[in-house]
Each structure stands twice: as C-alpha cells, then as structure tokens.
Design a protein around this motif. Structure first.
Motif, PDB file in Angstrom:
ATOM      1  N   ILE A  37       0.834  -1.200   0.000  1.00 10.46           N
ATOM      2  CA  ILE A  37       0.000   0.000   0.000  1.00 10.46           C
ATOM      3  C   ILE A  37       0.869   1.250   0.000  1.00 10.46           C
ATOM      4  CG2 ILE A  37      -1.737   1.310   1.282  1.00 10.46           C
ATOM      5  CD1 ILE A  37      -2.840  -1.330   2.308  1.00 10.46           C
ATOM      6  N   SER A  38       1.915   1.251   0.834  1.00 11.89           N
ATOM      7  CA  SER A  38       2.803   2.405   0.894  1.00 11.89           C
ATOM      8  C   SER A  38       3.820   2.417  -0.246  1.00 11.89           C
ATOM      9  CB  SER A  38       3.549   2.426   2.233  1.00 11.89           C
ATOM     10  OG  SER A  38       2.642   2.661   3.294  1.00 11.89           O
ATOM     11  N   VAL A  39       4.151   1.231  -0.784  1.00 12.29           N
ATOM     12  CA  VAL A  39       5.113   1.166  -1.891  1.00 12.29           C
ATOM     13  C   VAL A  39       4.484   1.657  -3.188  1.00 12.29           C
ATOM     14  CG1 VAL A  39       6.434  -0.412  -3.357  1.00 12.29           C
ATOM     15  CG2 VAL A  39       6.501  -0.670  -0.878  1.00 12.29           C
ATOM     16  N   LEU A  40       3.243   1.266  -3.437  1.00 13.78           N
ATOM     17  CA  LEU A  40       2.595   1.568  -4.715  1.00 13.78           C
ATOM     18  C   LEU A  40       1.907   2.926  -4.734  1.00 13.78           C
ATOM     19  CD1 LEU A  40       0.963  -1.923  -5.416  1.00 13.78           C
ATOM     20  CD2 LEU A  40       3.017  -0.980  -6.480  1.00 13.78           C
ATOM     21  N   PHE A  41       1.563   3.455  -3.555  1.00 12.63           N
ATOM     22  CA  PHE A  41       0.772   4.683  -3.504  1.00 12.63           C
ATOM     23  C   PHE A  41       1.408   5.685  -2.537  1.00 12.63           C
ATOM     24  CE2 PHE A  41      -2.187   1.096  -4.151  1.00 12.63           C
ATOM     25  CZ  PHE A  41      -2.605   1.404  -5.441  1.00 12.63           C
ATOM     26  N   PRO A  42       1.069   6.959  -2.680  1.00 10.75           N
ATOM     27  CA  PRO A  42       1.610   7.974  -1.757  1.00 10.75           C
ATOM     28  C   PRO A  42       0.878   7.955  -0.419  1.00 10.75           C
ATOM     29  CG  PRO A  42       0.158   9.020  -3.334  1.00 10.75           C
ATOM     30  CD  PRO A  42       0.249   7.573  -3.740  1.00 10.75           C
ATOM     31  N   LEU A  43       0.908   6.805   0.242  1.00  8.39           N
ATOM     32  CA  LEU A  43       0.210   6.629   1.519  1.00  8.39           C
ATOM     33  C   LEU A  43       1.202   6.229   2.597  1.00  8.39           C
ATOM     34  CD1 LEU A  43      -2.829   4.669   0.113  1.00  8.39           C
ATOM     35  CD2 LEU A  43      -3.014   6.822   1.330  1.00  8.39           C
ATOM     36  N   LYS A  44       1.114   6.868   3.740  1.00  7.60           N
ATOM     37  CA  LYS A  44       2.018   6.580   4.842  1.00  7.60           C
ATOM     38  C   LYS A  44       1.229   6.029   6.024  1.00  7.60           C
ATOM     39  CE  LYS A  44       5.409   8.740   7.930  1.00  7.60           C
ATOM     40  NZ  LYS A  44       6.053  10.011   8.323  1.00  7.60           N
ATOM     41  N   GLN A  45       1.747   4.937   6.605  1.00  3.40           N
ATOM     42  CA  GLN A  45       1.130   4.344   7.794  1.00  3.40           C
ATOM     43  C   GLN A  45       1.591   5.150   9.012  1.00  3.40           C
ATOM     44  OE1 GLN A  45      -0.311   2.941  10.745  1.00  3.40           O
ATOM     45  NE2 GLN A  45       1.735   2.005  10.912  1.00  3.40           N
ATOM     46  N   ILE A  46       0.633   5.685   9.798  1.00  3.63           N
ATOM     47  CA  ILE A  46       1.003   6.655  10.832  1.00  3.63           C
ATOM     48  C   ILE A  46       0.691   6.204  12.265  1.00  3.63           C
ATOM     49  CG2 ILE A  46       0.919   8.648   9.307  1.00  3.63           C
ATOM     50  CD1 ILE A  46      -1.866   9.261  10.219  1.00  3.63           C
ATOM     51  N   VAL A  47       0.341   4.940  12.473  1.00  4.49           N
ATOM     52  CA  VAL A  47       0.178   4.430  13.841  1.00  4.49           C
ATOM     53  C   VAL A  47       1.537   3.919  14.316  1.00  4.49           C
ATOM     54  CG1 VAL A  47      -0.946   2.741  15.329  1.00  4.49           C
ATOM     55  CG2 VAL A  47      -2.218   3.811  13.463  1.00  4.49           C
ATOM     56  N   SER A  48       2.028   4.457  15.422  1.00  2.00           N
ATOM     57  CA  SER A  48       3.386   4.138  15.874  1.00  2.00           C
ATOM     58  C   SER A  48       3.410   3.411  17.219  1.00  2.00           C
ATOM     59  CB  SER A  48       4.209   5.428  15.986  1.00  2.00           C
ATOM     60  OG  SER A  48       3.596   6.330  16.898  1.00  2.00           O
ATOM     61  N   PHE A  49       2.268   2.865  17.642  1.00  3.26           N
ATOM     62  CA  PHE A  49       2.216   2.193  18.935  1.00  3.26           C
ATOM     63  C   PHE A  49       1.479   0.862  18.798  1.00  3.26           C
ATOM     64  CE2 PHE A  49      -1.012   5.531  18.595  1.00  3.26           C
ATOM     65  CZ  PHE A  49      -2.186   4.785  18.612  1.00  3.26           C
ATOM     66  N   ALA A  50       1.658   0.003  19.804  1.00  2.19           N
ATOM     67  CA  ALA A  50       0.965  -1.286  19.805  1.00  2.19           C
ATOM     68  C   ALA A  50      -0.528  -1.070  20.027  1.00  2.19           C
ATOM     69  CB  ALA A  50       1.524  -2.182  20.901  1.00  2.19           C
ATOM     70  N   THR A  51      -1.347  -1.808  19.297  1.00  2.00           N
ATOM     71  CA  THR A  51      -2.801  -1.646  19.419  1.00  2.00           C
ATOM     72  C   THR A  51      -3.480  -2.866  20.043  1.00  2.00           C
ATOM     73  OG1 THR A  51      -3.147  -2.467  17.156  1.00  2.00           O
ATOM     74  CG2 THR A  51      -2.891  -0.070  17.460  1.00  2.00           C
ATOM     75  N   ARG A  52      -2.758  -3.951  20.150  1.00  5.08           N
ATOM     76  CA  ARG A  52      -3.274  -5.133  20.859  1.00  5.08           C
ATOM     77  C   ARG A  52      -2.100  -5.834  21.522  1.00  5.08           C
ATOM     78  NH1 ARG A  52      -4.120 -10.704  20.195  1.00  5.08           N
ATOM     79  NH2 ARG A  52      -6.008 -11.469  21.237  1.00  5.08           N
ATOM     80  N   GLU A  53      -2.062  -5.796  22.858  1.00  2.00           N
ATOM     81  CA  GLU A  53      -0.914  -6.303  23.605  1.00  2.00           C
ATOM     82  C   GLU A  53       0.350  -5.630  23.067  1.00  2.00           C
ATOM     83  OE1 GLU A  53      -1.308 -10.536  23.278  1.00  2.00           O
ATOM     84  OE2 GLU A  53      -2.923 -10.620  24.762  1.00  2.00           O
ATOM     85  N   SER A  54       1.332  -6.399  22.582  1.00  3.58           N
ATOM     86  CA  SER A  54       2.567  -5.784  22.091  1.00  3.58           C
ATOM     87  C   SER A  54       2.601  -5.662  20.569  1.00  3.58           C
ATOM     88  CB  SER A  54       3.780  -6.604  22.557  1.00  3.58           C
ATOM     89  OG  SER A  54       3.703  -7.934  22.051  1.00  3.58           O
ATOM     90  N   ASN A  55       1.465  -5.911  19.923  1.00  3.31           N
ATOM     91  CA  ASN A  55       1.405  -5.937  18.459  1.00  3.31           C
ATOM     92  C   ASN A  55       0.661  -4.732  17.889  1.00  3.31           C
ATOM     93  OD1 ASN A  55       2.610  -8.613  18.297  1.00  3.31           O
ATOM     94  ND2 ASN A  55       0.653  -9.373  19.097  1.00  3.31           N
ATOM     95  N   THR A  56       1.130  -4.245  16.760  1.00  2.00           N
ATOM     96  CA  THR A  56       0.410  -3.199  16.028  1.00  2.00           C
ATOM     97  C   THR A  56      -0.353  -3.876  14.896  1.00  2.00           C
ATOM     98  OG1 THR A  56       2.152  -1.603  16.526  1.00  2.00           O
ATOM     99  CG2 THR A  56       0.605  -1.019  14.783  1.00  2.00           C
ATOM    100  N   LEU A  57      -1.650  -4.027  15.089  1.00  2.00           N
ATOM    101  CA  LEU A  57      -2.507  -4.712  14.114  1.00  2.00           C
ATOM    102  C   LEU A  57      -3.443  -3.736  13.408  1.00  2.00           C
ATOM    103  CD1 LEU A  57      -3.561  -7.766  16.326  1.00  2.00           C
ATOM    104  CD2 LEU A  57      -1.574  -7.576  14.808  1.00  2.00           C
TER     105      LEU A  57
END
Length: 217
Positions: free
Chosen positions: A149-169
């Motif tokens: 998604i970020s490679v093909l399009f000008p979109l950046k993933q902006i969540v920088s913290f874990a959202t379930r236990e120690s995982n960012t899902l």
C-alpha cells in the motif's frame, strides 16, 4: 468492536460528541440490528460479512457532512467500506475514507484477494475523478502484509504504537500524513482487547504552498 452491543454502544455515544467520523471493525452488525445502533446527528454506512457471524465494518459520519458511499466489499472473511466526504468549503479537497477488517490466519489465496481489492480500489480512486481527494484508510489488518500500500501509492502508515498487547494490528494510512497530528492511543472500549485510535487534523493548510520561479534563457 468484537460485537457492537448495548454496553459498548452507550460508550460509543459518549465518545461521539468529540468526533466527526467514527470507524468500526468487527461490528458484527446484521441488517436486522443496524437500526438499533443509530446515533443522533450521525449517518451510518456499513458492510456486513456474507453468510457468516462476526466481522463487518461501519462508518459513522456526522449528518452535517456530505458523504457518499463509493464501494462496499465483502466476502466470507473480509469486509471494507469506502465513502467520499466533500467539504462544503470549496477551498478544501474531498476526503476519501476507507475502513477494512481482515481477520487473522487466512490462507495465502485469501490474503492475495484482500490485497488485490485494496490495491485495485485505491488505484481506481486515484486515477478517476477522485484523484484530488485526501485519503484516510483505517482498519484491523492483523497479519496481512500491507507494505504494498505504501510502496505503490503515496500513503504513509502513521500508527506508531501497539494496538493489541505488544502488536500493532490496526493501521491508519494517510495520503499526506502531515495533514494529521500523530495518532493517539485511547483505552479499549468496554471489554475489547484492541486500543482505539484517535486521529485529529493538524493546522496545516489544505494546499501546499507552491512558488513559481522564472528562469531566463
């Protein structure tokens, strides 16, 4: 949400006073139940999972905003909903908002089908009359590889913290990330084990400040 029930709905209504859009994954809504969970001053847009309990996504949008459903997508496992918000102020670009639920442990084939939907949908929106829109794509992606998604399009993933236990899902992709302040982690709703995410617009102007430079021959 892992099922939008009466307890979670009461908490959701309290939160709604602070937000213009609320995006839910695993809403578990059915056509018979959707009228039970209407929030005053909001319209609800949804996609239910086909022929199976659970899953589903929903978007609550303040009814003062002009929002149009662009696409609903669902199969036995994955759900997605895409809406277009057109601000009444013509100085601001439209915002295309998508919410996706991808459950864990799907087969390679199902993961490829999900990614095909995401890539083809974003590509279609970016190459048609919606190409001037600002994109926000949110969701619970679990173990789906979202790098394309970020490679093909000008979109950046902006969540920088874990959202379930120690995982960012749970991710938020934005077409111009600097237009939004950093995501904020909110407490899980009721008995949920996923944190909620709050995204607020920054004070950045809508249009980049371009300058024209004339060069002599």
């Amino acid at each position: 949400m892992r099922s939008l029930n009466s307890d979670k709905f009461e908490e959701l209504k309290l939160l709604s006073s602070k937000y213009d859009f609320i995006l839910l994954t695993e809403s578990w809504l059915t056509k018979a139940k959707e009228k039970l969970y209407e929030i005053e001053d909001f319209n609800i847009h949804y996609t239910h999972r086909v022929n199976r309990k659970g899953g589903g996504v929903a978007i609550y949008a303040r009814n003062e905003f002009s929002c149009k459903i662009l696409q609903r997508y669902t199969n036995q496992h994955v759900s997605a909903c895409w809406v277009l918000h057109r601000p009444t102020n013509s100085n601001y670009n439209p915002v295309l908002i998508g919410v996706v639920y991808h459950p864990p442990n799907l087969s390679k084939c199902m993961k490829e089908e999900t990614m095909d939907h995401l890539v083809s949908s974003i590509a279609e929106f970016l190459t048609t009359r919606h190409r001037s829109s600002r994109f926000i794509i949110c969701g619970d992606f679990n173990d789906l590889d979202t790098r394309n998604i970020s490679v093909l399009f000008p979109l950046k993933q902006i969540v920088s913290f874990a959202t379930r236990e120690s995982n960012t899902l749970d991710f938020v992709f934005a077409v111009i990330a600097e237009y939004y302040d950093n995501c904020t982690k909110l407490a899980p709703m009721s008995t949920n084990d996923h944190y909620a995410i709050s995204l607020n617009p920054s004070d950045c102007k809508n249009t980049p400040n371009y300058h024209t430079i004339k060069k002599g021959k």
